[in-house]
Design a protein around this motif. Structure first.
Motif, PDB file in Angstrom:
ATOM      1  N   LYS A  43       0.824  -1.223   0.000  1.00  0.00           N
ATOM      2  CA  LYS A  43       0.000   0.000   0.000  1.00  0.00           C
ATOM      3  C   LYS A  43       0.852   1.265   0.000  1.00  0.00           C
ATOM      4  O   LYS A  43       1.927   1.287   0.600  1.00  0.00           O
ATOM      5  CB  LYS A  43      -0.917   0.007   1.230  1.00  0.00           C
ATOM      6  CG  LYS A  43      -1.939  -1.118   1.199  1.00  0.00           C
ATOM      7  CD  LYS A  43      -2.674  -1.261   2.497  1.00  0.00           C
ATOM      8  CE  LYS A  43      -3.871  -0.340   2.585  1.00  0.00           C
ATOM      9  NZ  LYS A  43      -4.703  -0.683   3.769  1.00  0.00           N
ATOM     10  N   GLY A  79      -1.475   6.999   0.293  1.00  0.00           N
ATOM     11  CA  GLY A  79      -2.630   6.484  -0.475  1.00  0.00           C
ATOM     12  C   GLY A  79      -3.996   7.060  -0.136  1.00  0.00           C
ATOM     13  O   GLY A  79      -4.213   7.680   0.895  1.00  0.00           O
ATOM     14  N   GLY A  80      -4.891   6.818  -1.044  1.00  0.00           N
ATOM     15  CA  GLY A  80      -6.284   7.235  -0.923  1.00  0.00           C
ATOM     16  C   GLY A  80      -7.002   6.805  -2.186  1.00  0.00           C
ATOM     17  O   GLY A  80      -6.353   6.596  -3.224  1.00  0.00           O
ATOM     18  N   LYS A 110      -5.887   3.884  -4.606  1.00  0.00           N
ATOM     19  CA  LYS A 110      -4.737   3.961  -5.535  1.00  0.00           C
ATOM     20  C   LYS A 110      -3.448   3.504  -4.848  1.00  0.00           C
ATOM     21  O   LYS A 110      -3.285   3.692  -3.660  1.00  0.00           O
ATOM     22  CB  LYS A 110      -4.568   5.393  -6.052  1.00  0.00           C
ATOM     23  CG  LYS A 110      -5.716   5.845  -6.916  1.00  0.00           C
ATOM     24  CD  LYS A 110      -5.316   7.060  -7.752  1.00  0.00           C
ATOM     25  CE  LYS A 110      -6.506   7.611  -8.483  1.00  0.00           C
ATOM     26  NZ  LYS A 110      -7.266   8.598  -7.692  1.00  0.00           N
ATOM     27  N   MET A 118      -2.363   0.438  -4.474  1.00  0.00           N
ATOM     28  CA  MET A 118      -2.604  -0.717  -3.611  1.00  0.00           C
ATOM     29  C   MET A 118      -2.518  -1.987  -4.462  1.00  0.00           C
ATOM     30  O   MET A 118      -3.097  -2.036  -5.541  1.00  0.00           O
ATOM     31  CB  MET A 118      -4.018  -0.572  -3.053  1.00  0.00           C
ATOM     32  CG  MET A 118      -4.227  -1.255  -1.732  1.00  0.00           C
ATOM     33  SD  MET A 118      -5.943  -1.190  -1.245  1.00  0.00           S
ATOM     34  CE  MET A 118      -6.199   0.475  -0.834  1.00  0.00           C
ATOM     35  N   GLU A 143       1.227  -4.831   4.372  1.00  0.00           N
ATOM     36  CA  GLU A 143       0.258  -5.198   5.397  1.00  0.00           C
ATOM     37  C   GLU A 143      -0.221  -6.611   5.132  1.00  0.00           C
ATOM     38  O   GLU A 143      -0.364  -7.004   3.964  1.00  0.00           O
ATOM     39  CB  GLU A 143      -0.975  -4.295   5.227  1.00  0.00           C
ATOM     40  CG  GLU A 143      -1.223  -3.340   6.339  1.00  0.00           C
ATOM     41  CD  GLU A 143      -2.465  -2.507   6.071  1.00  0.00           C
ATOM     42  OE1 GLU A 143      -2.444  -1.361   6.506  1.00  0.00           O
ATOM     43  OE2 GLU A 143      -3.448  -2.983   5.444  1.00  0.00           O
ATOM     44  N   TYR A 146      -2.832  -9.338   4.372  1.00  0.00           N
ATOM     45  CA  TYR A 146      -4.149  -9.263   3.751  1.00  0.00           C
ATOM     46  C   TYR A 146      -5.143  -9.979   4.671  1.00  0.00           C
ATOM     47  O   TYR A 146      -4.951 -11.148   5.023  1.00  0.00           O
ATOM     48  CB  TYR A 146      -4.137  -9.905   2.366  1.00  0.00           C
ATOM     49  CG  TYR A 146      -5.489  -9.840   1.712  1.00  0.00           C
ATOM     50  CD1 TYR A 146      -5.962  -8.634   1.203  1.00  0.00           C
ATOM     51  CD2 TYR A 146      -6.308 -10.961   1.634  1.00  0.00           C
ATOM     52  CE1 TYR A 146      -7.215  -8.558   0.634  1.00  0.00           C
ATOM     53  CE2 TYR A 146      -7.563 -10.893   1.058  1.00  0.00           C
ATOM     54  CZ  TYR A 146      -8.009  -9.681   0.563  1.00  0.00           C
ATOM     55  OH  TYR A 146      -9.257  -9.597   0.005  1.00  0.00           O
ATOM     56  N   PRO A 180     -12.744  -9.798   4.598  1.00  0.00           N
ATOM     57  CA  PRO A 180     -12.705  -8.545   5.360  1.00  0.00           C
ATOM     58  C   PRO A 180     -14.012  -7.747   5.336  1.00  0.00           C
ATOM     59  O   PRO A 180     -14.740  -7.728   4.343  1.00  0.00           O
ATOM     60  CB  PRO A 180     -11.602  -7.748   4.665  1.00  0.00           C
ATOM     61  CG  PRO A 180     -11.503  -8.296   3.300  1.00  0.00           C
ATOM     62  CD  PRO A 180     -12.107  -9.660   3.275  1.00  0.00           C
ATOM     63  N   HIS A 235     -12.070  -1.549  -4.233  1.00  0.00           N
ATOM     64  CA  HIS A 235     -11.745  -0.925  -2.949  1.00  0.00           C
ATOM     65  C   HIS A 235     -12.437   0.416  -2.738  1.00  0.00           C
ATOM     66  O   HIS A 235     -12.015   1.218  -1.907  1.00  0.00           O
ATOM     67  CB  HIS A 235     -10.224  -0.759  -2.775  1.00  0.00           C
ATOM     68  CG  HIS A 235      -9.459  -2.028  -2.964  1.00  0.00           C
ATOM     69  ND1 HIS A 235      -9.740  -3.171  -2.259  1.00  0.00           N
ATOM     70  CD2 HIS A 235      -8.436  -2.344  -3.797  1.00  0.00           C
ATOM     71  CE1 HIS A 235      -8.920  -4.135  -2.641  1.00  0.00           C
ATOM     72  NE2 HIS A 235      -8.128  -3.664  -3.593  1.00  0.00           N
ATOM     73  N   LEU A 292      -7.128   0.828   9.904  1.00  0.00           N
ATOM     74  CA  LEU A 292      -6.688   0.931   8.509  1.00  0.00           C
ATOM     75  C   LEU A 292      -6.112   2.309   8.253  1.00  0.00           C
ATOM     76  O   LEU A 292      -5.011   2.480   7.790  1.00  0.00           O
ATOM     77  CB  LEU A 292      -7.886   0.758   7.584  1.00  0.00           C
ATOM     78  CG  LEU A 292      -8.138  -0.519   6.823  1.00  0.00           C
ATOM     79  CD1 LEU A 292      -9.218  -0.286   5.795  1.00  0.00           C
ATOM     80  CD2 LEU A 292      -6.881  -1.073   6.173  1.00  0.00           C
ATOM     81  N   GLU A 293      -6.941   3.324   8.535  1.00  0.00           N
ATOM     82  CA  GLU A 293      -6.510   4.707   8.333  1.00  0.00           C
ATOM     83  C   GLU A 293      -7.534   5.649   8.956  1.00  0.00           C
ATOM     84  O   GLU A 293      -8.627   5.224   9.325  1.00  0.00           O
ATOM     85  CB  GLU A 293      -6.370   5.024   6.837  1.00  0.00           C
ATOM     86  CG  GLU A 293      -7.676   4.987   6.083  1.00  0.00           C
ATOM     87  CD  GLU A 293      -7.601   5.690   4.732  1.00  0.00           C
ATOM     88  OE1 GLU A 293      -6.702   6.527   4.528  1.00  0.00           O
ATOM     89  OE2 GLU A 293      -8.457   5.418   3.888  1.00  0.00           O
ATOM     90  N   THR A 310     -16.189  -7.635   1.877  1.00  0.00           N
ATOM     91  CA  THR A 310     -15.771  -6.757   0.767  1.00  0.00           C
ATOM     92  C   THR A 310     -15.668  -7.507  -0.572  1.00  0.00           C
ATOM     93  O   THR A 310     -15.467  -6.885  -1.604  1.00  0.00           O
ATOM     94  CB  THR A 310     -14.417  -6.066   1.051  1.00  0.00           C
ATOM     95  OG1 THR A 310     -13.430  -7.072   1.242  1.00  0.00           O
ATOM     96  CG2 THR A 310     -14.472  -5.177   2.269  1.00  0.00           C
TER      97      THR A 310
HETATM   98  P1  ADP Z   1      -7.603   4.011   0.537  1.00  0.00           P
HETATM   99  O1  ADP Z   1      -7.088   5.033   1.502  1.00  0.00           O
HETATM  100  O2  ADP Z   1      -6.857   4.005  -0.762  1.00  0.00           O
HETATM  101  O3  ADP Z   1      -9.091   4.068   0.370  1.00  0.00           O
HETATM  102  P2  ADP Z   1      -7.727   1.902   2.547  1.00  0.00           P
HETATM  103  O4  ADP Z   1      -6.547   1.560   3.376  1.00  0.00           O
HETATM  104  O5  ADP Z   1      -8.776   2.740   3.194  1.00  0.00           O
HETATM  105  O6  ADP Z   1      -7.250   2.595   1.184  1.00  0.00           O
HETATM  106  O7  ADP Z   1      -8.399   0.564   1.990  1.00  0.00           O
HETATM  107  C1  ADP Z   1      -9.471   0.584   1.075  1.00  0.00           C
HETATM  108  C2  ADP Z   1     -10.090  -0.796   1.010  1.00  0.00           C
HETATM  109  O8  ADP Z   1      -9.134  -1.779   0.592  1.00  0.00           O
HETATM  110  C3  ADP Z   1     -10.603  -1.316   2.339  1.00  0.00           C
HETATM  111  O9  ADP Z   1     -11.904  -0.859   2.627  1.00  0.00           O
HETATM  112  C4  ADP Z   1     -10.564  -2.828   2.108  1.00  0.00           C
HETATM  113  O10 ADP Z   1     -11.666  -3.253   1.349  1.00  0.00           O
HETATM  114  C5  ADP Z   1      -9.324  -3.009   1.273  1.00  0.00           C
HETATM  115  N1  ADP Z   1      -8.150  -3.278   2.140  1.00  0.00           N
HETATM  116  C6  ADP Z   1      -7.225  -2.391   2.539  1.00  0.00           C
HETATM  117  N2  ADP Z   1      -6.297  -2.972   3.309  1.00  0.00           N
HETATM  118  C7  ADP Z   1      -6.635  -4.274   3.418  1.00  0.00           C
HETATM  119  C8  ADP Z   1      -6.065  -5.414   4.094  1.00  0.00           C
HETATM  120  N3  ADP Z   1      -4.940  -5.315   4.793  1.00  0.00           N
HETATM  121  N4  ADP Z   1      -6.701  -6.599   3.983  1.00  0.00           N
HETATM  122  C9  ADP Z   1      -7.835  -6.721   3.259  1.00  0.00           C
HETATM  123  N5  ADP Z   1      -8.405  -5.700   2.604  1.00  0.00           N
HETATM  124  C10 ADP Z   1      -7.826  -4.483   2.667  1.00  0.00           C
END
Ligand code: ADP
Length: 509
Positions: free
Chosen positions: A162, A166-167, A170, A172, A204, A206, A210, A239, A291-292, A442
């Motif tokens: 990741k 990020g946001g 993108k 990822m 990270e 996976y 999830p 995502h 996550l963030e 998801t």
């Molecule tokens: P962004 O900031 O780009 O939106 P996030 O970290 O919020 O990225 O993640 C967006 C989505 O990606 C999450 O809602 C989930 O569906 C998937 N995701 C992110 N990290 C993981 C992870 N470690 N394991 C499984 N799915 C993940």
């Protein structure tokens, strides 16, 4: 912090969120100033505002991301505050700082909090220090392939690579096999560099099966922080969230309470004030990980507003004025159930390709428990430069079952012609047994994509019927006038709508 009254706000955004913010301003007797690009002259946010100013050409970098220009307009129009909405400059620490330095109030958190939470590697370190569980993985940026391989062997495949900056999904990459590491690292880095100008990436674990569960946070300038419960956002495509609901059908009261406490601790770790969201990823055993944090208002904030009974924009403004939160954690309750569907101008059958163009006709859904936050109108041309989301449909019900039934009814009534939309796809989501059961994760859209894209016999026909019935209605009206309805004498005969229904014997599935 000194209390200061806000009387005029510049809304540094466009479309539905700009209008959403201005609506609260109007209720609070605060004047609103819109800014717009040359492509947005006809946008409804421009009409809705008390004043509106063009800030540049269509591309966002020359308009909605032009910090200096936006601040200049705010100063010249006598604004005392700037609301950034979501997207664009909403999580840009430099902009928040520049607004402050210009003597204006930034309706959002401190630039320091934006900075610390905006960089995901820094945020992960902060959370670990604050005792908030984070997804197992690295706490430093990955610089070479050997290091990546060593770490991946430690935490075990599959992993996510990741972007730290990020946001929007993108930068990822999901890695299943060791032989994908090199290419995934390269792809994540170059995507991150192109999107954010920063190619730092981290790894990270996976999380399989999830759930994306996030908590709404509010903090004031007096050290009070509360959470306003969760939103389940696991209906995602690439995502990106498509449908959100609250309460989550997947939380127990105990897990909810524990997550809420961790969400407040996460916000407290960066002395957070304003509205924000702590995002968690949760597996099907209820293990959850930070996550963030999104340091702004979320697209999906209305479902929280409806279930908790608050106006989040109004609270953002009051917090920015220095007022204390009007409630404590123990005063807050979840009442009933709310669902939001994001309506996009896109063609699901054609790989969800954006479908910009002119809106010919629009019938907005109305009725008990329905809220529609949009910005398009008949004759409006959706520009190709920005996000293709045209509105958000939000419903409330006393329980989940009623909310789903209400969403189906609202989607059924929602008619847009001129561009393709995701409405038929969302109708399929609302009818899907796995969504109805509530234990989706998801992978839901990817797993059932074929079924969700299936066009039932009636789908195309119903769209055609909408157009035909509108024409018949027109003919009826014409007939009424020709038959002397304008003299008070209405010609009595069976409506052509009824005749049409009988002859077609229509039934939607
Ligand atoms: P962004 O900031 O780009 O939106 P996030 O970290 O919020 O990225 O993640 C967006 C989505 O990606 C999450 O809602 C989930 O569906 C998937 N995701 C992110 N990290 C993981 C992870 N470690 N394991 C499984 N799915 C993940």
């Amino acid at each position: 912090m000194q209390k200061s009254m806000i009387r005029k706000v510049l809304v540094a955004n466009r479309g539905e969120i700009a209008i959403r913010v201005m609506r609260s301003c109007r209720e609070m007797n605060i004047r609103s100033v819109a800014v717009f690009s040359e492509a947005d002259r006809a946008s409804y946010h421009v009409r809705y505002a008390d004043e509106a100013y063009c800030i540049g050409p269509a591309p966002s970098v020359q308009s909605y991301l032009n910090k200096e220009k936006i601040i200049q307009v705010a100063l010249e129009t006598g604004c005392d505050a700037v609301h950034p909405g979501y997207g664009f400059l909403s999580e840009n620490a430099d902009f928040a700082r520049m607004v402050k330095e210009a003597g204006l109030i930034f309706i959002g958190p401190s630039p320091e909090a934006i900075e610390q939470m905006g960089d995901k590697i820094t945020a992960r370190k902060r959370m670990i220090a604050a005792g908030v569980p984070v997804v197992p993985g690295t706490t430093e940026a990955i610089t070479n392939d050997e290091e990546a391989l060593r770490i991946i062997r430690q935490i075990e495949l599959p992993v996510m690579i990741k972007a730290s900056a990020g946001g929007g999904g993108k930068g990822m990459r999901l890695v299943h096999h060791e032989n994908e590491i090199e290419s995934s690292l390269r792809a994540a880095r170059s995507e991150a560099k192109a999107a954010f100008g920063d190619d730092a990436v981290y790894i990270e674990k996976y999380i399989s099966s999830p759930h994306h569960i996030e908590f709404q946070i509010l903090g004031d300038h007096h050290g009070n922080i509360v959470h306003l419960f969760e939103r389940e956002c696991s209906v995602q495509r690439r995502h990106q969230k498509v449908v959100e609901e609250t309460p989550s059908p997947n939380l127990t009261p105990e897990v909810r309470e524990a997550m809420g406490k961790h969400a407040v601790a996460a916000a407290a770790a960066v002395n957070y004030f304003g509205a924000g969201t702590i995002e968690f990823i949760m597996d099907d055993q209820h293990n959850y990980y930070f996550l963030e944090m999104n340091t702004r208002l979320q697209v999906e904030h209305p479902i929280t507003e409806r279930v908790v009974g608050v106006d989040l924009v109004k609270l953002q403004i009051q917090i920015a004025e220095g007022k204390p939160l009007p409630f404590r954690q123990e005063d807050l309750r979840q009442n009933g159930h709310a669902i939001e569907c994001r309506i996009y101008a896109e063609d699901p059958a054609n790989n969800f390709m954006p479908s910009p163009g002119k809106i010919k006709h629009i019938t907005e859904p109305l009725g008990l428990g329905v809220r529609h936050d949009g910005y398009v109108y008949p004759g409006y041309e959706i520009p190709m430069y920005y996000d293709p989301m045209i509105s958000k449909l939000i419903v409330w019900g006393t329980n989940r079952e009623e909310a789903i039934a209400r969403m189906r009814r609202a989607l059924y009534a929602y008619k847009i012609s001129g561009v393709s939309t995701s409405i038929p796809f969302l109708e399929k989501v609302m009818q899907h047994p796995v969504f109805i059961k509530g234990n989706y994760n998801t992978h839901f859209i990817d797993t059932y994509l074929k079924e969700l894209l299936e066009v039932s016999e009636c789908d195309g026909l119903c769209e055609d019927v909408a157009v035909i019935t509108a024409f018949i209605h027109y003919l009826d009206e014409l007939g009424r006038v020709q038959n002397g309805a304008h003299d008070g004498k209405v010609a009595i005969r069976e409506s052509r709508w009824k005749q049409m229904g009988k002859s077609l014997n229509l039934r939607r599935n």
